[in-house]
Design a protein around this motif. Sequence first.
Motif, PDB file in Angstrom:
ATOM      1  N   ASP A   1      -8.625  50.800 -51.070  1.00  0.00           N
ATOM      2  CA  ASP A   1      -7.360  50.951 -50.345  1.00  0.00           C
ATOM      3  C   ASP A   1      -7.516  50.774 -48.834  1.00  0.00           C
ATOM      4  O   ASP A   1      -6.520  50.832 -48.111  1.00  0.00           O
ATOM      5  CB  ASP A   1      -6.759  52.335 -50.628  1.00  0.00           C
ATOM      6  CG  ASP A   1      -6.269  52.465 -52.066  1.00  0.00           C
ATOM      7  OD1 ASP A   1      -5.999  51.419 -52.689  1.00  0.00           O
ATOM      8  OD2 ASP A   1      -6.161  53.604 -52.559  1.00  0.00           O
TER       9      ASP A   1
ATOM     10  N   LYS B   1      -1.689  58.409 -49.028  1.00  0.00           N
ATOM     11  CA  LYS B   1      -1.439  57.667 -47.801  1.00  0.00           C
ATOM     12  C   LYS B   1      -2.195  56.343 -47.820  1.00  0.00           C
ATOM     13  O   LYS B   1      -1.668  55.295 -47.426  1.00  0.00           O
ATOM     14  CB  LYS B   1      -1.876  58.504 -46.589  1.00  0.00           C
ATOM     15  CG  LYS B   1      -1.579  57.865 -45.240  1.00  0.00           C
ATOM     16  CD  LYS B   1      -0.080  57.765 -45.002  1.00  0.00           C
ATOM     17  CE  LYS B   1       0.219  57.225 -43.608  1.00  0.00           C
ATOM     18  NZ  LYS B   1       1.694  57.082 -43.375  1.00  0.00           N
TER      19      LYS B   1
ATOM     20  N   ARG C   1      -3.089  54.651 -50.492  1.00  0.00           N
ATOM     21  CA  ARG C   1      -2.431  53.771 -51.462  1.00  0.00           C
ATOM     22  C   ARG C   1      -1.184  53.126 -50.855  1.00  0.00           C
ATOM     23  O   ARG C   1      -0.901  51.942 -51.085  1.00  0.00           O
ATOM     24  CB  ARG C   1      -2.049  54.571 -52.715  1.00  0.00           C
ATOM     25  CG  ARG C   1      -3.226  54.870 -53.630  1.00  0.00           C
ATOM     26  CD  ARG C   1      -2.882  55.866 -54.723  1.00  0.00           C
ATOM     27  NE  ARG C   1      -1.754  55.429 -55.554  1.00  0.00           N
ATOM     28  CZ  ARG C   1      -1.842  54.583 -56.580  1.00  0.00           C
ATOM     29  NH1 ARG C   1      -3.014  54.048 -56.886  1.00  0.00           N
ATOM     30  NH2 ARG C   1      -0.781  54.259 -57.294  1.00  0.00           N
ATOM     31  N   GLU C   2      -0.449  53.913 -50.073  1.00  0.00           N
ATOM     32  CA  GLU C   2       0.761  53.391 -49.436  1.00  0.00           C
ATOM     33  C   GLU C   2       0.427  52.289 -48.437  1.00  0.00           C
ATOM     34  O   GLU C   2       1.106  51.242 -48.402  1.00  0.00           O
ATOM     35  CB  GLU C   2       1.492  54.531 -48.729  1.00  0.00           C
ATOM     36  CG  GLU C   2       2.778  54.099 -48.030  1.00  0.00           C
ATOM     37  CD  GLU C   2       3.432  55.233 -47.269  1.00  0.00           C
ATOM     38  OE1 GLU C   2       4.332  54.947 -46.453  1.00  0.00           O
ATOM     39  OE2 GLU C   2       3.044  56.410 -47.475  1.00  0.00           O
ATOM     40  N   ILE C   3      -0.607  52.498 -47.649  1.00  0.00           N
ATOM     41  CA  ILE C   3      -1.012  51.482 -46.665  1.00  0.00           C
ATOM     42  C   ILE C   3      -1.463  50.211 -47.382  1.00  0.00           C
ATOM     43  O   ILE C   3      -1.109  49.091 -46.990  1.00  0.00           O
ATOM     44  CB  ILE C   3      -2.126  52.028 -45.761  1.00  0.00           C
ATOM     45  CG1 ILE C   3      -1.588  53.157 -44.881  1.00  0.00           C
ATOM     46  CG2 ILE C   3      -2.735  50.927 -44.900  1.00  0.00           C
ATOM     47  CD1 ILE C   3      -2.649  53.866 -44.071  1.00  0.00           C
TER      48      ILE C   3
ATOM     49  N   ARG D   1      -0.536  49.183 -50.294  1.00  0.00           N
ATOM     50  CA  ARG D   1       0.658  48.549 -50.862  1.00  0.00           C
ATOM     51  C   ARG D   1       1.405  47.772 -49.792  1.00  0.00           C
ATOM     52  O   ARG D   1       1.831  46.626 -50.022  1.00  0.00           O
ATOM     53  CB  ARG D   1       1.552  49.609 -51.485  1.00  0.00           C
ATOM     54  CG  ARG D   1       2.780  49.033 -52.211  1.00  0.00           C
ATOM     55  CD  ARG D   1       3.669  50.119 -52.777  1.00  0.00           C
ATOM     56  NE  ARG D   1       2.963  50.952 -53.741  1.00  0.00           N
ATOM     57  CZ  ARG D   1       2.568  52.203 -53.530  1.00  0.00           C
ATOM     58  NH1 ARG D   1       2.821  52.798 -52.350  1.00  0.00           N
ATOM     59  NH2 ARG D   1       1.926  52.880 -54.448  1.00  0.00           N
ATOM     60  N   ASN D   2       1.544  48.374 -48.613  1.00  0.00           N
ATOM     61  CA  ASN D   2       2.274  47.711 -47.537  1.00  0.00           C
ATOM     62  C   ASN D   2       1.551  46.453 -47.043  1.00  0.00           C
ATOM     63  O   ASN D   2       2.194  45.489 -46.610  1.00  0.00           O
ATOM     64  CB  ASN D   2       2.487  48.671 -46.364  1.00  0.00           C
ATOM     65  CG  ASN D   2       3.445  49.805 -46.725  1.00  0.00           C
ATOM     66  OD1 ASN D   2       4.257  49.676 -47.646  1.00  0.00           O
ATOM     67  ND2 ASN D   2       3.353  50.917 -45.996  1.00  0.00           N
ATOM     68  N   LEU D   3       0.223  46.486 -47.125  1.00  0.00           N
ATOM     69  CA  LEU D   3      -0.563  45.317 -46.713  1.00  0.00           C
ATOM     70  C   LEU D   3      -0.710  44.306 -47.844  1.00  0.00           C
ATOM     71  O   LEU D   3      -1.215  43.200 -47.630  1.00  0.00           O
ATOM     72  CB  LEU D   3      -1.966  45.770 -46.262  1.00  0.00           C
ATOM     73  CG  LEU D   3      -2.044  46.599 -44.968  1.00  0.00           C
ATOM     74  CD1 LEU D   3      -3.473  47.079 -44.727  1.00  0.00           C
ATOM     75  CD2 LEU D   3      -1.556  45.772 -43.770  1.00  0.00           C
ATOM     76  N   SER D   4      -0.268  44.715 -49.026  1.00  0.00           N
ATOM     77  CA  SER D   4      -0.423  43.865 -50.223  1.00  0.00           C
ATOM     78  C   SER D   4      -1.865  43.380 -50.370  1.00  0.00           C
ATOM     79  O   SER D   4      -2.142  42.180 -50.538  1.00  0.00           O
ATOM     80  CB  SER D   4       0.529  42.660 -50.157  1.00  0.00           C
ATOM     81  OG  SER D   4       1.875  43.089 -50.168  1.00  0.00           O
TER      82      SER D   4
ATOM     83  N   TRP E   1      -3.997  49.212 -55.710  1.00  0.00           N
ATOM     84  CA  TRP E   1      -2.895  50.115 -55.375  1.00  0.00           C
ATOM     85  C   TRP E   1      -1.787  50.075 -56.426  1.00  0.00           C
ATOM     86  O   TRP E   1      -0.925  50.961 -56.453  1.00  0.00           O
ATOM     87  CB  TRP E   1      -2.327  49.772 -53.995  1.00  0.00           C
ATOM     88  CG  TRP E   1      -2.109  48.289 -53.768  1.00  0.00           C
ATOM     89  CD1 TRP E   1      -2.975  47.392 -53.242  1.00  0.00           C
ATOM     90  CD2 TRP E   1      -0.925  47.556 -54.083  1.00  0.00           C
ATOM     91  NE1 TRP E   1      -2.430  46.131 -53.192  1.00  0.00           N
ATOM     92  CE2 TRP E   1      -1.149  46.210 -53.704  1.00  0.00           C
ATOM     93  CE3 TRP E   1       0.323  47.890 -54.642  1.00  0.00           C
ATOM     94  CZ2 TRP E   1      -0.196  45.202 -53.860  1.00  0.00           C
ATOM     95  CZ3 TRP E   1       1.279  46.892 -54.787  1.00  0.00           C
ATOM     96  CH2 TRP E   1       1.005  45.570 -54.403  1.00  0.00           C
ATOM     97  N   LYS E   2      -1.810  49.081 -57.293  1.00  0.00           N
ATOM     98  CA  LYS E   2      -0.821  49.001 -58.362  1.00  0.00           C
ATOM     99  C   LYS E   2      -1.191  49.881 -59.564  1.00  0.00           C
ATOM    100  O   LYS E   2      -0.346  50.126 -60.433  1.00  0.00           O
ATOM    101  CB  LYS E   2      -0.676  47.551 -58.844  1.00  0.00           C
ATOM    102  CG  LYS E   2       0.012  46.618 -57.847  1.00  0.00           C
ATOM    103  CD  LYS E   2       0.199  45.247 -58.465  1.00  0.00           C
ATOM    104  CE  LYS E   2       0.978  44.320 -57.537  1.00  0.00           C
ATOM    105  NZ  LYS E   2       1.160  42.963 -58.137  1.00  0.00           N
TER     106      LYS E   2
END
Length: 554
Positions: free
Chosen positions: A482, A525, A527-529, A531-534, A540-541
Amino acid sequence: MASRSLNSNQKLFAFSLILLSLPLIILVIFFGPKSNNVVDTLKLETDEPQVFTYPRWFDLIQEEIQEEIKGKKKIKVGLVNFNDEEIEYNMHGLVVSTVHVRFNNVSKARKWEDFFPEWIDEDHKSSLPPTCPEIPMPRLEDYRDLHVVVARVPCEGWTGKAGFRDVFRLQVNLVVANLLVGSGWVTPNVKRAVYAVFVGGCGPMPEIFRCDDLLRKVGDHWVYMPELRRLKQKVLMPLGSCQIAPPHGKTGKKDWRYYSTDHKRPNAFNPREAYVTDAYVCGAIALAQSIIQSNSNRDLLLLHDEKISPKSLTGLKTAGWKIRQIGRIRNPFAKKNSFNESNYSKLRIWLLTWYDKVVFIDADVLVFRNLDRLFVYPQLSAASNDRTLFNSGIMVIEPSLCMFEDLKVKSFRVDSHNGGDQGFLNEVFTWWHRLPTKVNFLKCFEGKESYRRDKIPDDVYAIHYLGLKPWMCYRDYDCNWDMKEGQVFASDKAHEKWWQFYDAMPEKLQQYCWLTEHMKWRINKGREIARNLSLPDEHWKNAVTDPRQYNLVQ
């Protein structure tokens, strides 16, 4: 007639004088002052009538060889790295004589990196096994009966503020070590006392000549009486990390060993040995259990500070650790309240002098195969890290009070290249012995090594979990994925192996690896970052099924 009478009286007077002097002569011979000074003895023994002069090294060593001198034994002294013209170091007499030890200097083209390469072919995938460059030695059979070796140590470039990596200095130290072993080692049970005197401000290499064997230091002269068992093992080791260090020295030359693996054999010395770690609580609990399950019978000792809670200490003891509280040692070069401010506490392992040998293991290591064979290796043995450096996550050391004091003093002068204890120890122990990578498999996969992250060898002895630790992530995947900068530490295979071991642990120990509210927040947090960066790995999925997310602890 008068003349004859006078002559008779003169003879009578002379005879009376001799009779009167005889008791005085006897008193002087038997009760007069006798010199116990070795130098006076040498003056009487020498053929040369002039006043006897002797070098400084002899002043420092004469106490040790006094018995030999009194017994009129021939004392032979080898001079290493001295020019023939330096007559002030020579001695020639009936009792003491010096001989210049001849050997070819190592090539100036040789660099330290030639002896300590970052990578070697450990698995012998090529047709030839790894080899080390040559360091010429003298013809040892020409110098088998030395009592003392005096050596000038090359100190050019030495500052005392960083590791001194000089190939010629290594050669001189190894020449002295080989000469001493060749002259002093008769059989494994018969050894003759031999001495070394080093001349030079930088002194000998502490990796070869232990401070415990130092008899005295005066100015730039250092006098040693080495323990030959340890020294012989050193000279049987490879010249550097250019080869894997064999556990028993070279084949057919195992008689240096100070104990037998057959402890039933008479007179076998049973060494005191231990695995030692410091505290990540969860990691240390898993480590203890993994060592025990490898069928080791060595002591397990954990060093901790006052910050560890009573509950955590209970868990550590239950897992198998003996507990010892220590005071932290501050890194003199670290900023106040920085992450590495107290990371020199690892130096306290040298204070564990009730053990003969210690294998230190970081608490983020998990053991999969028995490591007891490491106790045969000398200090300092470790696996490679990068460049010419070793990784201190698993290392073999020999506790010593004077070594600890020396490390403490050097910690104020010698800076760490990475700000931590590993960087500092690499500046002190520049000559070390290479353990196989599989003994300390680093969970780090940079550049071309990235393919290895899912191909961890089945015969690995221990995995060193660098980066975020498995218990700091959800068990579903390695959360190093992540963070873009942390992906070099990511390995789902290694992550899975740790959790498989966790599942086999007693439930009463598993609770020490549960999540806190803050740990759960940090994971989410991350995982969220991601996801946002793909991030393209798309970990992260993954759905989270780890039950620890619902059983948080304080």
